[in-house]
Design a protein around this motif. Structure first.
Motif, mmCIF file in Angstrom:
data_model
loop_
_atom_site.group_PDB
_atom_site.id
_atom_site.type_symbol
_atom_site.label_atom_id
_atom_site.label_comp_id
_atom_site.label_asym_id
_atom_site.label_seq_id
_atom_site.Cartn_x
_atom_site.Cartn_y
_atom_site.Cartn_z
ATOM 1 N N LEU A 38 6.421 54.110 -53.808
ATOM 2 C CA LEU A 38 7.574 54.563 -54.589
ATOM 3 C C LEU A 38 8.644 53.476 -54.674
ATOM 4 C CD1 LEU A 38 8.931 56.893 -56.095
ATOM 5 C CD2 LEU A 38 9.809 57.688 -53.913
ATOM 6 N N ALA A 39 8.903 52.818 -53.553
ATOM 7 C CA ALA A 39 9.903 51.746 -53.537
ATOM 8 C C ALA A 39 9.469 50.588 -54.431
ATOM 9 C CB ALA A 39 10.135 51.264 -52.111
ATOM 10 N N ASP A 40 8.189 50.265 -54.408
ATOM 11 C CA ASP A 40 7.676 49.178 -55.240
ATOM 12 C C ASP A 40 7.848 49.497 -56.724
ATOM 13 O OD1 ASP A 40 6.396 46.601 -55.411
ATOM 14 O OD2 ASP A 40 4.598 47.658 -56.099
ATOM 15 N N ALA A 41 7.524 50.732 -57.104
ATOM 16 C CA ALA A 41 7.689 51.131 -58.503
ATOM 17 C C ALA A 41 9.160 51.093 -58.905
ATOM 18 C CB ALA A 41 7.117 52.528 -58.718
ATOM 19 N N THR A 42 10.031 51.556 -58.031
ATOM 20 C CA THR A 42 11.467 51.543 -58.325
ATOM 21 C C THR A 42 11.974 50.108 -58.466
ATOM 22 O OG1 THR A 42 11.783 53.613 -57.119
ATOM 23 C CG2 THR A 42 13.743 52.270 -57.482
ATOM 24 N N LEU A 43 11.555 49.259 -57.551
ATOM 25 C CA LEU A 43 11.984 47.868 -57.606
ATOM 26 C C LEU A 43 11.477 47.180 -58.870
ATOM 27 C CD1 LEU A 43 13.664 45.884 -56.012
ATOM 28 C CD2 LEU A 43 11.613 45.229 -54.752
ATOM 29 N N ASN A 44 10.252 47.483 -59.272
ATOM 30 C CA ASN A 44 9.739 46.938 -60.529
ATOM 31 C C ASN A 44 10.603 47.381 -61.706
ATOM 32 O OD1 ASN A 44 7.570 45.412 -59.642
ATOM 33 N ND2 ASN A 44 6.162 47.153 -59.669
ATOM 34 N N ASN A 45 11.003 48.637 -61.724
ATOM 35 C CA ASN A 45 11.870 49.139 -62.801
ATOM 36 C C ASN A 45 13.220 48.430 -62.800
ATOM 37 O OD1 ASN A 45 9.932 50.944 -63.673
ATOM 38 N ND2 ASN A 45 10.768 52.656 -62.500
ATOM 39 N N VAL A 46 13.756 48.175 -61.623
ATOM 40 C CA VAL A 46 15.048 47.486 -61.524
ATOM 41 C C VAL A 46 14.908 46.055 -62.027
ATOM 42 C CG1 VAL A 46 16.778 46.586 -59.907
ATOM 43 C CG2 VAL A 46 15.935 48.934 -59.668
ATOM 44 N N GLN B 211 12.739 44.856 -64.095
ATOM 45 C CA GLN B 211 12.522 44.889 -65.541
ATOM 46 C C GLN B 211 13.835 45.186 -66.283
ATOM 47 O OE1 GLN B 211 9.616 47.743 -66.812
ATOM 48 N NE2 GLN B 211 9.440 46.839 -68.852
ATOM 49 N N ALA B 212 14.614 46.138 -65.779
ATOM 50 C CA ALA B 212 15.863 46.506 -66.437
ATOM 51 C C ALA B 212 16.869 45.346 -66.418
ATOM 52 C CB ALA B 212 16.465 47.729 -65.759
ATOM 53 N N MET B 213 16.815 44.535 -65.353
ATOM 54 C CA MET B 213 17.772 43.441 -65.230
ATOM 55 C C MET B 213 17.237 42.125 -65.819
ATOM 56 S SD MET B 213 19.534 44.236 -61.580
ATOM 57 C CE MET B 213 20.860 43.110 -61.908
ATOM 58 N N GLY B 214 15.989 42.151 -66.259
ATOM 59 C CA GLY B 214 15.415 40.951 -66.869
ATOM 60 C C GLY B 214 14.913 39.932 -65.890
ATOM 61 N N PHE B 215 14.694 40.323 -64.639
ATOM 62 C CA PHE B 215 14.170 39.401 -63.637
ATOM 63 C C PHE B 215 12.648 39.440 -63.646
ATOM 64 C CE2 PHE B 215 18.166 40.429 -61.048
ATOM 65 C CZ PHE B 215 18.880 39.378 -61.608
ATOM 66 N N LEU B 216 12.050 38.347 -63.183
ATOM 67 C CA LEU B 216 10.609 38.311 -63.045
ATOM 68 C C LEU B 216 10.255 38.559 -61.577
ATOM 69 C CD1 LEU B 216 9.785 35.131 -65.169
ATOM 70 C CD2 LEU B 216 9.522 37.527 -65.833
ATOM 71 N N ARG B 217 9.209 39.346 -61.363
ATOM 72 C CA ARG B 217 8.742 39.573 -59.993
ATOM 73 C C ARG B 217 7.940 38.375 -59.553
ATOM 74 N NH1 ARG B 217 8.372 44.902 -57.227
ATOM 75 N NH2 ARG B 217 7.969 43.655 -55.413
ATOM 76 N N ARG B 218 8.035 38.037 -58.323
ATOM 77 C CA ARG B 218 7.256 36.918 -57.767
ATOM 78 C C ARG B 218 5.881 37.377 -57.457
ATOM 79 N NH1 ARG B 218 11.637 34.535 -53.572
ATOM 80 N NH2 ARG B 218 13.248 34.262 -55.094
#
Length: 77
Positions: free
Chosen positions: A60-68, A70-77
């Motif tokens: 759940l935390a991973d999905a939430t962090l991915n949404n954050v 994406q919303a802020m325009g950052f790329l996940r490492r």
């Protein structure tokens, strides 16, 4: 509040009421206490519940962090 109980306790002094209340609470909480003791006595069960909960929370935390991200325009490492 049950009117019958209120009527029964209306003219009681504190000492009598406290004794009746204590007995009622013990009767009400005994099944909960028995179940608690049953659960806490099984360390394997508790470890499994904690592990399952940790995995669900991480997902759940991973999905939430991915949404954050994406919303802020950052790329996940």
């Amino acid at each position: 509040m049950d009117p019958e109980i209120a009527q029964e306790c209306q003219n009681m002094n504190w000492g009598v009421f406290k004794s009746i209340l204590t007995d009622a609470l013990i009767d009400h909480l005994s099944p909960i206490q028995a179940r608690y003791e049953e659960i806490t006595s099984d360390a394997t069960f508790l470890d499994k519940v904690l592990q399952d909960g940790a995995l669900k929370a991480a997902d759940l935390a991973d999905a939430t962090l991915n949404n954050v991200y994406q919303a802020m325009g950052f790329l996940r490492r």
